[in-house]
Design a protein around this motif. Sequence first.
Motif, short mmCIF file in Angstrom:
data_model
loop_
_atom_site.label_atom_id
_atom_site.label_comp_id
_atom_site.label_asym_id
_atom_site.label_seq_id
_atom_site.Cartn_x
_atom_site.Cartn_y
_atom_site.Cartn_z
N GLU A 1 21.97 17.64 -20.69
CA GLU A 1 23.12 18.27 -21.32
C GLU A 1 24.15 17.25 -21.74
OE1 GLU A 1 23.07 22.62 -19.08
OE2 GLU A 1 24.79 21.27 -18.86
N ALA A 2 24.39 16.28 -20.86
CA ALA A 2 25.39 15.26 -21.18
C ALA A 2 24.94 14.47 -22.39
CB ALA A 2 25.59 14.34 -19.98
N THR A 3 23.65 14.13 -22.41
CA THR A 3 23.15 13.36 -23.55
C THR A 3 23.29 14.18 -24.83
OG1 THR A 3 21.58 12.44 -22.00
CG2 THR A 3 21.21 11.96 -24.31
N ALA A 4 23.00 15.48 -24.72
CA ALA A 4 23.15 16.33 -25.90
C ALA A 4 24.60 16.37 -26.36
CB ALA A 4 22.67 17.74 -25.58
N ALA A 5 25.52 16.46 -25.39
CA ALA A 5 26.94 16.51 -25.75
C ALA A 5 27.38 15.20 -26.38
CB ALA A 5 27.78 16.82 -24.51
N ILE A 6 26.88 14.09 -25.84
CA ILE A 6 27.22 12.79 -26.40
C ILE A 6 26.78 12.72 -27.86
CG2 ILE A 6 26.58 10.34 -26.30
CD1 ILE A 6 26.54 10.65 -23.23
N GLU A 7 25.62 13.27 -28.09
CA GLU A 7 25.08 13.34 -29.45
C GLU A 7 25.95 14.22 -30.34
OE1 GLU A 7 20.91 12.36 -30.85
OE2 GLU A 7 22.48 11.46 -29.67
N ARG A 8 26.18 15.43 -29.85
CA ARG A 8 26.85 16.44 -30.65
C ARG A 8 28.26 16.01 -31.02
NH1 ARG A 8 27.42 22.65 -28.53
NH2 ARG A 8 27.98 23.59 -30.53
N LEU A 9 28.97 15.39 -30.07
CA LEU A 9 30.36 14.98 -30.34
C LEU A 9 30.42 13.52 -30.77
CD1 LEU A 9 32.16 16.70 -27.35
CD2 LEU A 9 31.97 17.48 -29.68
N SER A 10 29.29 12.93 -31.03
CA SER A 10 29.17 11.50 -31.32
C SER A 10 30.11 10.65 -30.46
CB SER A 10 29.36 11.21 -32.81
OG SER A 10 30.45 11.89 -33.33
N ILE A 11 29.89 10.75 -29.15
CA ILE A 11 30.65 9.91 -28.22
C ILE A 11 30.01 8.53 -28.22
CG2 ILE A 11 31.38 9.63 -25.84
CD1 ILE A 11 31.14 12.65 -25.52
N GLY B 1 36.86 10.77 -38.66
CA GLY B 1 35.51 11.33 -38.74
C GLY B 1 35.29 12.32 -37.61
N ALA B 2 35.61 11.87 -36.39
CA ALA B 2 35.38 12.72 -35.23
C ALA B 2 36.28 13.93 -35.25
CB ALA B 2 35.63 11.91 -33.96
N ARG B 3 37.50 13.75 -35.77
CA ARG B 3 38.42 14.87 -35.82
C ARG B 3 37.84 16.00 -36.66
NH1 ARG B 3 44.10 14.60 -36.27
NH2 ARG B 3 43.80 12.36 -36.37
N THR B 4 37.35 15.65 -37.82
CA THR B 4 36.74 16.68 -38.66
C THR B 4 35.56 17.30 -37.94
OG1 THR B 4 36.75 14.75 -40.08
CG2 THR B 4 36.77 16.85 -41.16
N ASP B 5 34.80 16.43 -37.25
CA ASP B 5 33.66 16.97 -36.51
C ASP B 5 34.10 17.97 -35.45
OD1 ASP B 5 32.14 15.32 -38.00
OD2 ASP B 5 31.82 13.80 -36.45
N ILE B 6 35.15 17.58 -34.72
CA ILE B 6 35.60 18.46 -33.64
C ILE B 6 36.12 19.77 -34.20
CG2 ILE B 6 37.43 18.75 -31.92
CD1 ILE B 6 37.00 15.89 -31.12
N LEU B 7 36.90 19.68 -35.25
CA LEU B 7 37.44 20.91 -35.81
C LEU B 7 36.32 21.79 -36.37
CD1 LEU B 7 40.66 19.49 -37.44
CD2 LEU B 7 40.45 20.84 -35.36
N ARG B 8 35.34 21.16 -36.99
CA ARG B 8 34.20 21.94 -37.48
C ARG B 8 33.49 22.61 -36.30
NH1 ARG B 8 33.14 18.18 -41.69
NH2 ARG B 8 34.18 19.11 -43.49
N LEU B 9 33.37 21.83 -35.22
CA LEU B 9 32.71 22.36 -34.04
C LEU B 9 33.46 23.59 -33.53
CD1 LEU B 9 30.58 21.85 -31.76
CD2 LEU B 9 32.41 20.65 -30.58
N VAL B 10 34.78 23.48 -33.48
CA VAL B 10 35.58 24.61 -33.02
C VAL B 10 35.35 25.81 -33.93
CG1 VAL B 10 37.94 25.44 -32.71
CG2 VAL B 10 37.31 23.16 -31.91
#
Lengths: 495, 374, 374, 312
Positions: free
Chosen positions: A365-375, A420-429
Motif C-alpha cells: 500500500e505504501a509503495t502504491a501511495a508513493i507511486e500515486r502521489l509521486s513521493i 506539478g504535485a499540487r495539480t496532481d493532489i488537487l486532481r486526486l482530491v
Amino acid sequence: MPILELQGLTKIFPNGTVALKGVDLSVEPGTVHGLLGANGAGKSTLIKILAGALEPSDGRIEWLGEARSWNGPAAPRAAGIATIYQHVPLVPTLSAMENILLDRGGMWRADAAARAKVRAVLADMGEPFPADTLVQDLPIGKRQMIAIVAAIAADAQLIIMDEPTASLAGYERDNVYATIRRLKAEGRTVLFISHFIDEIMALTDAVTVLRDGRAVLDARTADLKETDIADAIAGRSVAALRRDRRDRNFGDTVLDVRGLTAPALAPTDLTVRAGEIVGIAGLLGSGRSELLHAIFGSDRQARGAVLLDGQSVPRRTDEAVMAGLALVPEDRAKQGYVPLLSLADNIALGDDLSLMQAPGRERAEATAAIERLSIKVRDADALPTELSGGNAQKVVIAKWLKGRTRMLMLDEPTAGIDIGARTDILRLVRTLADEGLPVLLVSSEFEELIAICDRILVMRDGCVVSEVDPATISETDLILAAGGSRVEFSEGMTA
Amino acid sequence: MSGQDWRRIFGLREAGVYYALALLIAVLAGIAANRGLPAYISGQNLGNIAYQASLVGIMGVAMTVMLITGAFDLSVASVAALAAAVLIALAGQVGFPAAAVAALCTAGAIGLLNGAIVQFVGINAFIVTLGTLTAVRGLVLILTDGRSLMVERPEVLAQMLAFESGRVSAFWVLLVIGAAVLGYALARRRRVPAGIGGVLLVASAAFAGQDFTLAAPVLYLALFTALVGFVLRFTVVGRRVYAVGGNAEAARLSGINVNAYRIGAFALSSVAAGFAGILFACRLGAINPTALQGAELTVIAAAILGGTSLFGGAGSVVKTVVGALLLFTLTNGFNILNLGANYQGLIEGVVVVAAAAIYTVGAGRARLLKGAAA
Amino acid sequence: MSGQDWRRIFGLREAGVYYALALLIAVLAGIAANRGLPAYISGQNLGNIAYQASLVGIMGVAMTVMLITGAFDLSVASVAALAAAVLIALAGQVGFPAAAVAALCTAGAIGLLNGAIVQFVGINAFIVTLGTLTAVRGLVLILTDGRSLMVERPEVLAQMLAFESGRVSAFWVLLVIGAAVLGYALARRRRVPAGIGGVLLVASAAFAGQDFTLAAPVLYLALFTALVGFVLRFTVVGRRVYAVGGNAEAARLSGINVNAYRIGAFALSSVAAGFAGILFACRLGAINPTALQGAELTVIAAAILGGTSLFGGAGSVVKTVVGALLLFTLTNGFNILNLGANYQGLIEGVVVVAAAAIYTVGAGRARLLKGAAA
Amino acid sequence: VRQVVMAGRASAPALPVSGDRYGLSTVGLSYPFAAAIAKGFSDAAARAGATAVVLDAKGGVQKQANDIDDLVAQQAKGIAIMPIDSMVAQGWVERIGRRGIPVASVAALIGDPRTRDVRDVYPGLTALVSQDEVSAGEAAGRLAATLLPKGREARIAVIEGAAGYPEVEQRARGFRQALDTAEVRYRIVASQPGNWSSEGGEAACQNILTAQPGVDLFFSEADDMVIGCARAVRAAGSRARLVGMGGSRLAIASIKAGAVDGTVCFKPEALGALAFEALRRAAHGEKADERFLTYPIPAVTRANVDACVGQW
Ligand SMILES: Nc1ncnc2c1ncn2[C@@H]1O[C@H](COP(=O)(O)OP(=O)(O)OP(=O)(O)O)[C@@H](O)[C@H]1O
Ligand SMILES: Nc1ncnc2c1ncn2[C@@H]1O[C@H](COP(=O)(O)OP(=O)(O)OP(=O)(O)O)[C@@H](O)[C@H]1O
Ligand SMILES: [Mg+2]
Ligand SMILES: [Mg+2]
C-alpha cells in the motif's frame, strides 16, 4: 560582478542520497533571484549549504568575489547572509522578540538599541505578531513571520528565503512582497524560493530552476512565461488547473455539523454531501483550522453535534477515525508524521484496526501511495525526516487515502508542494470526490478553491460569514469576502 | 540483501549492546582463566547471572515500553516492595494465589493512579513518580510497621518458594524459543538477525544439554520479554506505542487514544514491578521495608544501555534485557574475581559509560549531531 | 498594566510554587499553634530551614541551568562527596584555601569530562552521569579507603569551621537585596513581581531586626542564586542558555556554540556541587564515604518542583530555591510536629505531587492539552 | 613472566589466590562500620594464611542474596553474613547450611529481631558475632541517666536512624529500659529520624530544638548523627547533653573536645576477626560450645574516652 557565485555544488547525504549534483548559480547584486524546483529538487539543501548549516560534499562558493568555505552558520551571518529556513527553527520557550535577537552578541538581553530596531522593522511590516508572546503560543503562520523579521532585522546584504510564503495567506503575503521590494530598493539582494509561479513572475529579476539536483533553467524572468517555468520544474508539461464546468449530482448528506462551537469558533452549522468538495476560505487566524479540529474531535473544548451518515460521532479522535473521519493537519512536522517510524508504518497508522501488523500488505500500500502521489523517496522504509518538505506532506495525505475514509478534511494540503504535485493532489482530491467521497478543503490558495470546490464557505474571526459559488466568483472577490483588501492584493501582485 | 543492510544490522549502532556484553564476558573469562579460577563461562555461572538479572530485567522490559511511549517511571522499586509486602501480609490468611492477585492489583492500581495524574492533571511524569516513589515506600513502612514481615504458615511458604525456585530444563526452553525464532526467520527471508539468534539459541541448547536447568524467574523473564517483544514488533498495538512516543500529537490526530496508551504503559510498568516484587518475596519468604530501594535507577540504566531513548519513540525490549545482563555480569565478575570493593564503583561506572559509547560511537557523526539537537 | 497581565503574573502557573510554599508554611504554623508549640514562623526556624536547604539549593541552582540547556546531571551528589574528600585529604598538608581550590578543580574537571562525553561522544546525559555517579563514588571510596576521613590539624579545622559557620546579620543582606530589587522595579515600570519581592524583602529585614543572623551557607546560596539569576535574566549568555535548551538546532543555526554552552553547564553543575561539598566538609571537618548519597534526586526534584522543564528551554533559579525550601520545610515540619517516621514517606510523596499539581492545574486546560501532546 | 605479572599486581585490589577462601557478605563497604568489620575479617584471614572474599551488597537485600549465591558457587570454606535484614537472612542460612558450609552472622542476629533474643542463636548458625543492640542501648541509657537533671522530669529527644531498620527500635528499647531501671523521671518529647548521617542529625536536632527548646538530652542512635546534633545544639545555644552510639573516630574526637558527652564503644574490627576465627574453627571441624560471640561494649565519656579506640 555577481555577489554570490556557486560552481559545481554537490551534496551527498550520509544515507547515500545525492541531493545536489553540481549546481552552478550566480546571483547579481541588488536583484531578487528566484529559485524553483519540484519537491526534493534540492532547493533547501542548497540554501542550507549557503547558510553554513550543511557542508557541501564538493563545489565552490564565491561570496563577493572571494572563495569561501563556511564552518558553521555563524560565518555566513557575519559575512552578511541572512537565511529564513523552510522549517523555521525557533525556540518555543522564548518570546518572538528574543528569537529575533537570538543571533546577536553583546552583553545584555535588554539591549535597547537592538530592540528599537526590531520594533521599527515590525512597525514597517504592520505589527504582524505580538513581539512579547512566547513562540510556542503562536500559530505556524506567525512563526513564519518571525523568521522573516529576524532575517530583515539582521541587516544583511543577501537575504535567503526558503518558501517564506508557504504558510501565509492574504495580507501577510502582501507584506512579504512589499518587504522584498523595499529590500531591493535599498540595494539588497534576495534569493527567493517559492512554489508559486505568480509570485516568482511578479517579484523576481532572474530565476533558476532545479530538477533532481541540477540547474535546468537559468534565465531573466522577463524572458520567460509561466508555462516555461512550470514545465521546467516538472520536467513535463503541466496543464493549468482549470475548473471543469460539468454539473454534478451529489449524493445524500454525509457530514452534518450542528451548533458546533469552540473557544475560537462561533456556533457553526454545515453539511457536506457525498461527492461534494466544500472549500473554506479565510485569512490567517480566521478559525479554519479550528473548525476542522472541532469537527474531528481533536479540540476537546469543542461542543456541539457532528453527524456522519446520520450517526453522531463522539468527540474523540479515535472514535472519529473509527467512524471514518480523516484530517490532514496543517503542521506536518508537529502534527502529521511520526519521525522515527518508516513511511510504511506512518501510512499504516491511519487505518489499522486489526490486531496484527501486515507488513506485506502495508508495504504494498505504501509503495502504491508513493507511486500515486509521486513521493520522491528511496523506498517505503525511509524515515519521514529524510524527505523534502513537500514530500513529507504527501506522506501525511497518503495516510488517509484508505477505503475506510468516509469524510476527508484537508488543512492547507498544498502548502509547500510544487506545481506539478499540487495539480496532481488537487486532481486526486477531485477524483476522490467524483468517486463519492465528501471533502472539506481549507486552503489559502483561493485560486485552488475556486478551481476545484463545489461550494466555498468564507470564514472571518471564527465565524462562517457567507457561502459563495465558485463558478461565479472571481479570486479578487473571494479575497474581498474573506476580509482582505483588493487594492493591497493587486498592488502586491503586480506593482 | 545489500551490503549496506548487512553493515547496518551488524553495525555497532544496531548490535552494540550485544558486542558490549560479549566483550565483557570474554574479558572476565580471560581474567578468570588467567588466575586459575573455575571456568567462568559455565552453565551454572551464566545461569546465576541470568537469575540475578531477572527481577531488574522484568521491570526493565516494562520500563522500556514506558520509555517508548515517552514517559518515565521512577516508582517501580517502591511498587515492587509494596506488592511484596502485600503478598507477605496476606499470604498467611488467604493463601498464596489470592495474595499474589491482591499484590498485582495493588501494583496495577498505583500504575493507573500514576498514569491518570500524569495524563489528566498533566504533571510531569518525573515528579509524579518521584512522589509515588516516596509515598509508596511510606505505605510499605506503614504496612510493615517499619519491620520485616515474613510468612508464618509453612505450607504457604513452601508454595511461594516453589513458585520462585522451581527449575526448568533450559534445554527445552532454548530449543523451543530457538526453533520459533528460526521458523520466523525462514518464513520471511531477509530476517538475518532473527536467524542468527535462532541458530545461537538452538546451539546453546545443544551445548547445555538436558541437564542444565534454568531458575523459574529466568523463564518468567524470557516469557515476558518474548510476549512484550512480540506485541511491540508484530501487532498494531506495538506500532501505536512507538507512534505515541515518537509524536504524540500526530498519533492523536491519527486516531490513537494517546491517554489510554500512556496510562496503559504506567499500568504495565507497575504490574511488572508488582510481579517482580512477588518473585522477590517468594525468593526470601519475607520482606524488609527497605527492600529494592534504589533499584529504579538500575532498571532505567538497563533500558538506556539497551539503546532505548529517554525521549520516546525508540527502544527494544530484548536489548534492555541484554543491558540488564551486562550490569549484572559486571557485579558477578567483581564477585568472582574478588575485586576490592573500593575499586568496584570506579570500574562499574567506567564500564557503563564505555558500553554506551560502543554503540553511540558506532552510530557515527551524523547521528551525533542529531542527538545533540534532540 | 492590563488585568490579563496581572492575572498571569499572580496566576498559579507563574507563581504556583510560591503559593505551595506559603500554603505549606501556613498549615504547619496552624498545626504547631494548635498544639501549643512555640511559634512556627520565627526567624530562627525559617533560618534553620534555609540553612538545611542551602546545599541542595546551591546544587539545584546549577542543576536548573543544566536542565534549561536540555541536559541532565545525576552525578552531583557524588561529585560533592569527592570534592569534600579531596578537601579533607589535602587540607592537612596544604591548608584550607589551597585544598578548597583543588577540590573545586577536581569537581570542575569531572564536569568537563561529563560534558565532553555527552557532547563529543554523543552518549545520553542520563547514562553518562549515572556512570560518573558510580565511578566518582568509587573514587571517593578509594580516596577514603572506605573509612571516615577527618582533618587533624586544629588550625586548619578552625579555618574550615569558620568558613561554614560564620553568621551574617540577615538585616543587611535582606535590606541590600531588597533595595536592589526595588530599585530595579522602579527603574522600569511594569515590573510588579520584582517590586513586590523587593517590598517583601525590605519588610522582612525590618521585621527580623538587626539581631537576626543568617548562616554563611544561606548567604552563599543567596549570592549564587542572585548571580545565576541575573546572568540568565539579563545577559545574552542567559538568552543563549535558554535557546540551547529550547531548540538546539535553532541555536546552532543562529551561530551559538551549542557544545560550549552544554559543556559549560556541566562544568557549572559540577563546580557548584564541588562548592556544596566544600561547605559539607567544613561543617565537621570530616567526611564519610557515603556522604550525600542519593541527594541528586532531591536536587532534581527541587528544580522540577520549581517548574523547570525536563525537556529544556524553561526554568527559573529562584523558583528552584523555593522548591528546595518546600522540600526541607516538609521535613522540618515532620520534626517539629514529631510525626512518626513510618508516616513521613507517605505524606512527603503526597505533598510533592500536590505541590506540583497546584501550578500544573493552574496552568489550565489549554496548556494541559498541549502538555499531553508534548 | 607470569611471576612478574603477579608481582606487579601486588598493589592491585584483588588478594592473591592462596589458602582457603572465606566469604564475607557485607551490607555495603561504603559504610565505615561495615568496612571496619571487613578489615578485621580480612586481616584475620591474612594472618591465618587464608583468602578473604569480601562482597559489597551496596545496601540492597537482593544484591546480598546474589552475593551469597556467588559465594556458594565459589565453594567458600565458610561464609559470614552481615545481614541487611535479619528475617530475610533466615533463608540464606538454611540454603548455605544445606551445602554443609559453616555460616556465621556478623553484627546482627538472624531471625525476627523483635521476638528473638540475641543470645538465642538461630539454629544452623555456626556463630553469631555481634554486639547486643539492646544492651548497647542500655549502656547509653545508663550513661544518660547520669547526665540528666535531677529533681524534675527530664525531656529527652531520640534521633533515630531511618524507618525500616530493626536497630532503631532495639537501641531505643534498651535506652528506655536502662532509664526505667535507673528510676529516672523522663519524657521522650520527640523521636525523629536523622537518616544515619551527620547532616540529617543536625537538621533533626535543629528542628526539634525549635519545637522543644527545653530538651535536656539528645540520644542519637549513631555517632554520625550525634556529631551533627552537637553542632545544632551549640548553634541554638541549648544546654542539652548529647549521647551517641558507635564509638566512631569522629565521635571519640568530639568527646575529647567536649562537644559530645558520651557514646557507646563498638569495635567492628574485633567483630570481623571473631567471625573469621569462628568460621575457620568450624571449617577445621573444631566444635565450639558458645555460639554467641561478643565483646564488652562500654559507654565512654570524656573521663574514660581513652579506653575506646575509634575503629571506624
Ligand atoms: N537530512 C537528510 N538526509 C537524507 N536525505 C535528505 C536529507 N535532507 C534532504 N534529503 C534529500 O535531499 C533531497 C533534496 O531535499 P531538499 O529538502 O533540498 O528539497 P527541496 O527542493 O527543498 O524540496 P521542497 O520543495 O519539498 O522543500 C531530497 O531527496 C531529500 O529526500
Ligand atoms: N496554539 C494557539 N495558541 C493560541 N491561540 C491560537 C493557537 N492556535 C490558534 N490560535 C488562535 O485561534 C484562532 C483561530 O486559529 P486557526 O488556526 O483556526 O485559524 P486559521 O484560519 O486556520 O489560520 P491559519 O492560516 O493560521 O491556519 C486565531 O485567532 C489564532 O490566533
Ligand atoms: Mg525545501
Ligand atoms: Mg490553519
